[in-house]
Write a protein that holds these residues in place. Structure first.
Motif, PDB file in Angstrom:
ATOM      1  N   ASP A  12       0.247   3.915   1.746  1.00  0.00           N
ATOM      2  CA  ASP A  12       0.107   4.715   2.968  1.00  0.00           C
ATOM      3  C   ASP A  12       1.086   4.336   4.088  1.00  0.00           C
ATOM      4  O   ASP A  12       0.934   4.777   5.227  1.00  0.00           O
ATOM      5  N   ASP A  37       0.833  -1.206   0.000  1.00  0.00           N
ATOM      6  CA  ASP A  37       0.000   0.000   0.000  1.00  0.00           C
ATOM      7  C   ASP A  37       0.864   1.251   0.000  1.00  0.00           C
ATOM      8  O   ASP A  37       1.999   1.236   0.462  1.00  0.00           O
ATOM      9  N   GLN A  62       1.309   1.624   5.673  1.00  0.00           N
ATOM     10  CA  GLN A  62       0.784   0.695   6.691  1.00  0.00           C
ATOM     11  C   GLN A  62       1.471  -0.658   6.572  1.00  0.00           C
ATOM     12  O   GLN A  62       1.496  -1.431   7.517  1.00  0.00           O
ATOM     13  N   ARG A  75      -1.519   4.905   9.127  1.00  0.00           N
ATOM     14  CA  ARG A  75      -1.563   5.570   7.835  1.00  0.00           C
ATOM     15  C   ARG A  75      -0.731   6.842   7.914  1.00  0.00           C
ATOM     16  O   ARG A  75      -0.902   7.636   8.829  1.00  0.00           O
TER      17      ARG A  75
HETATM   18 MG    MG Z   1      -4.196   1.648   4.506  1.00  0.00          MG
END
Ligand code: MG
Ligand code: UDP
Length: 312
Positions: free
Chosen positions: A96, A94, A98, A200
């Motif tokens: 972000d 991802d 994470q 995030r």
């Molecule tokens: Mg995420």
């Protein structure tokens, strides 16, 4: 020795403040001996994601982007990245942060040990909202109850796949993608690693509740026709019960004085059977609708702009 190339595939939907940070973090964590290629998939972002990617590209020739004509969803964005990756292995993560970049060496080590798929499983203890954890647990329980392909609860789209697996995955062109299910279905030598998701970095989650429900429905109906079979069995049981009750009703009308006061049970059974019928029709409709949409054989995504040379 020939250097191996690692492709990093990152779907990004409105992640303007994350992509540059993610790139830097990944670069920091990838062991020296590997070449890298980054494929960012801009999934119809409305913010400055594409601009950020173009800036990143100017300074770093190993950065590539694919920009969709609209939002096609996370799974299709992942597929696009994997379809265009040229590395010896492909890691999807991802945008972000994470999915902790610090775990990259661990994934690569397992790949060097001979695993074709190294996937990660979320360790949610003390993390995530109560609601998300509960719905996620319910979802995996349901999928595994209904499907013949077992998917490990908490499996994430943070994973490494070998070039061969990536090529096989690219051959799958079904429209309703549930990639973690497909990976489990594909076989190969697989290893799971547990990870603790980070916070995030910037922005809000892009998985709205309705997107999550849609994703869950795809996960369930893509890997099993058991809901249809359960409907059939439920139908049988109810029909048999109704028949038994019918005999009783005839008996009651002929030989007893109980017949008239039966209105309550009559209405109850009519409503019950009517409800079950609608439910079964709904299940059939769900599959029929999917067949209808799948039969059009539309592409998974449409690329509006890219700096990759080969497109499809
Ligand atoms: Mg995420
Ligand atoms: N994403 C995407 N298209 C979408 C929704 C999400 O490409 O329609 C990307 C998003 O930019 C992120 C990843 O998929 O890189 C996971 O989404 P998010 O972090 O919002 O989901 P969560 O972690 O909250 O489940």
């Amino acid at each position: 020795m020939v250097r191996k190339k690692v492709s990093i595939v990152v779907p990004a939907f409105n992640e303007e403040l994350n992509v540059t940070v993610l790139y830097a973090e990944v670069k920091k964590n990838i062991p020296e001996q590997y070449d890298t290629e980054f494929i960012f998939v801009d999934d119809g972002s409305k913010d400055g994601t594409l601009i950020a990617l173009k800036e990143l590209k100017e300074k770093n020739p190993e950065v590539f982007f694919i920009s969709f004509s609209r939002n096609f969803g996370h799974q299709n964005a992942l597929k696009a990245g994997i379809d265009h990756a040229t590395g010896d292995c492909v890691i999807s993560m991802d945008a972000d942060l994470q999915h902790p970049p610090a775990m990259l060496p661990q994934l690569l080590e397992a790949w060097e040990d001979g695993y074709d798929v190294v996937y990660t499983v979320r360790n949610d203890k003390g993390n995530g909202t109560f609601f998300k954890n509960l719905t996620s647990r319910m979802f995996y329980r349901m999928v595994n109850m209904l499907s013949t392909t077992r998917i490990e609860p908490g499996a994430a789209d943070f994973r490494l796949i070998s070039k061969q697996v990536a090529q096989e995955l690219s051959r799958i062109t079904e429209n309703y993608l549930f990639i973690r299910g497909l990976i489990a279905w594909m076989g190969f030598l697989q290893k799971s690693i547990s990870y603790k998701p980070g916070k995030r970095h910037s922005g809000k989650t892009k998985y709205s509740f309705s997107k999550m429900v849609r994703f869950a429905a795809i996960g369930i109906t893509s890997f099993s026709v058991k809901p249809l079979r359960i409907s059939l069995i439920a139908g049988f049981i109810i029909a048999l019960t109704a028949m038994g009750y019918g005999f009783y009703a005839i008996y009651a009308a002929l030989f007893t004085t109980l017949a008239l006061p039966g209105w309550g049970s009559l209405i109850a059974s009519v409503l019950f059977i009517g409800g079950i019928q609608l439910m079964v029709l709904g299940v059939i409709g769900e599959y029929l609708g999917k067949m209808f949409l799948e039969s059009k054989r539309r592409p998974n995504y449409i690329i509006k702009e890219t700096n990759l040379e080969k497109t499809q």
